[in-house]
Design a protein around this motif. Structure first.
Motif, PDB file in Angstrom:
ATOM      1  N   ASN A   1       0.811  -1.221   0.000  1.00 44.02           N
ATOM      2  CA  ASN A   1       0.000   0.000   0.000  1.00 44.02           C
ATOM      3  C   ASN A   1       0.846   1.274   0.000  1.00 44.02           C
ATOM      4  O   ASN A   1       0.338   2.368   0.268  1.00 44.02           O
ATOM      5  N   ASN A   2       2.164   1.104  -0.290  1.00 43.80           N
ATOM      6  CA  ASN A   2       3.099   2.238  -0.427  1.00 43.80           C
ATOM      7  C   ASN A   2       3.218   3.094   0.838  1.00 43.80           C
ATOM      8  O   ASN A   2       3.504   4.294   0.765  1.00 43.80           O
ATOM      9  N   LYS A   3       3.021   2.468   2.002  1.00 39.26           N
ATOM     10  CA  LYS A   3       3.197   3.190   3.260  1.00 39.26           C
ATOM     11  C   LYS A   3       4.654   3.175   3.709  1.00 39.26           C
ATOM     12  O   LYS A   3       5.053   3.957   4.571  1.00 39.26           O
ATOM     13  N   ILE A   4       5.427   2.260   3.145  1.00 36.57           N
ATOM     14  CA  ILE A   4       6.863   2.176   3.384  1.00 36.57           C
ATOM     15  C   ILE A   4       7.543   1.976   2.033  1.00 36.57           C
ATOM     16  O   ILE A   4       6.890   1.651   1.037  1.00 36.57           O
ATOM     17  N   ASP A   5       8.865   2.183   1.993  1.00 37.43           N
ATOM     18  CA  ASP A   5       9.577   2.081   0.716  1.00 37.43           C
ATOM     19  C   ASP A   5      10.197   0.710   0.480  1.00 37.43           C
ATOM     20  O   ASP A   5      10.368   0.294  -0.670  1.00 37.43           O
ATOM     21  N   CYS A   6      10.555   0.006   1.545  1.00 39.15           N
ATOM     22  CA  CYS A   6      11.182  -1.309   1.388  1.00 39.15           C
ATOM     23  C   CYS A   6      11.206  -2.040   2.720  1.00 39.15           C
ATOM     24  O   CYS A   6      10.946  -1.442   3.777  1.00 39.15           O
ATOM     25  N   ILE A   7      11.534  -3.326   2.650  1.00 35.37           N
ATOM     26  CA  ILE A   7      11.723  -4.149   3.848  1.00 35.37           C
ATOM     27  C   ILE A   7      13.106  -4.786   3.758  1.00 35.37           C
ATOM     28  O   ILE A   7      13.473  -5.335   2.716  1.00 35.37           O
ATOM     29  N   VAL A   8      13.855  -4.723   4.840  1.00 31.96           N
ATOM     30  CA  VAL A   8      15.143  -5.416   4.928  1.00 31.96           C
ATOM     31  C   VAL A   8      14.932  -6.670   5.767  1.00 31.96           C
ATOM     32  O   VAL A   8      14.467  -6.592   6.905  1.00 31.96           O
TER      33      VAL A   8
END
Length: 256
Positions: free
Chosen positions: A181-188
């Motif tokens: 939902n584009n609330k964050i840019d990425c996950i590590v």
């Protein structure tokens, strides 16, 4: 007649005492055959290391935990909880050990003892496939980066990335929804759980390249050398026999 009644009463008492004796013996035998329990803490949202299969917690770490319990001749009890809660639980003795894809660092070494490592992990970056806000693993500065709270990625990102914001989640599932939902840019995150995530969420993709590498170990309460030595014995045997590779293949193929 009196003698007959006395004789009947004596017979009843003898029978009653015999029954009670037999029940006592059976009770003692039952108690004696019951195994002790050893408790492992984990967070079942980190496939293929630990995840839910119906109502059961399974995974690479749980296979290792069962091997440890078998070696000790004990029944295994699995306590599924948040990752940080599991680390606190082993420190205060609520659980005997934690198997949850736990990385070793200096801060944790001050609070817990750790086994020899049993797996190498590769940390990668997951982005929104249709609208990637990160172009490469070298493009994290100024981004909203998601991590699992308390995971090694949490500390690594904080120390090495000039992120716009670090969003910490207790469950990767919620991070995946926010990324879609584009609330964050990425996950590590670790490569294997990342592969599981994108397999079940086709809107997401793993970027090429490796962010950093790490190793996992099992945590025990500080000073519990006896248990630690037993765990190390089991892990070394599993490594020597190629069993951990077998566990990994089993759970990665099951999830794919």
């Amino acid at each position: 007649m009196v003698f007959g009644r006395v004789e009947d009463e004596m017979k009843k008492r003898v029978i009653s005492m015999a029954v009670m004796s037999i029940m006592s013996i059976l009770l003692l035998v039952g108690c004696g055959s019951k195994k002790e329990t050893i408790i492992v803490g984990t967070e079942a949202g980190f496939a293929p290391y630990e995840y839910m299969d119906g109502n059961d917690v399974v995974g690479i770490d749980m296979d290792i935990a069962r091997e440890i319990a078998d070696y000790l001749g004990k029944d295994l009890e699995i306590k599924n909880m948040e990752f940080q809660s599991a680390l606190v639980a082993v420190q205060n003795g609520t659980v005997d050990f934690v198997a949850a894809g736990v990385s070793v660092d200096e801060e944790r070494l001050e609070k817990m003892d750790f086994s020899i490592d049993y797996v190498n992990s590769t940390e990668v970056v997951v982005v929104n496939k249709a609208n990637p806000m990160v172009s490469s693993v070298d493009d994290l500065d100024g981004k909203i980066v998601a991590v699992q709270q308390g995971n090694i990625a949490d500390f690594w990102v904080e120390e090495n990335i000039d992120a716009k914001e670090i969003k910490r989640y207790t469950k990767f599932a919620q991070a995946a929804e926010d990324l879609k939902n584009n609330k964050i840019d990425c996950i590590v995150m670790d490569q294997f759980p990342a592969e599981d995530m994108v397999a079940t969420n086709p809107e997401l993709i793993i970027l090429d390249g490796v962010l950093f590498e790490d190793k996992y170990a099992i945590a025990v309460k500080k000073g519990n050398k006896e248990l630690l030595d037993d765990i190390n014995t089991v892990i070394q045997k599993l490594k020597d026999e190629g069993k951990i590779e077998e566990f990994t293949a089993k759970h990665t193929s099951k999830k794919n």
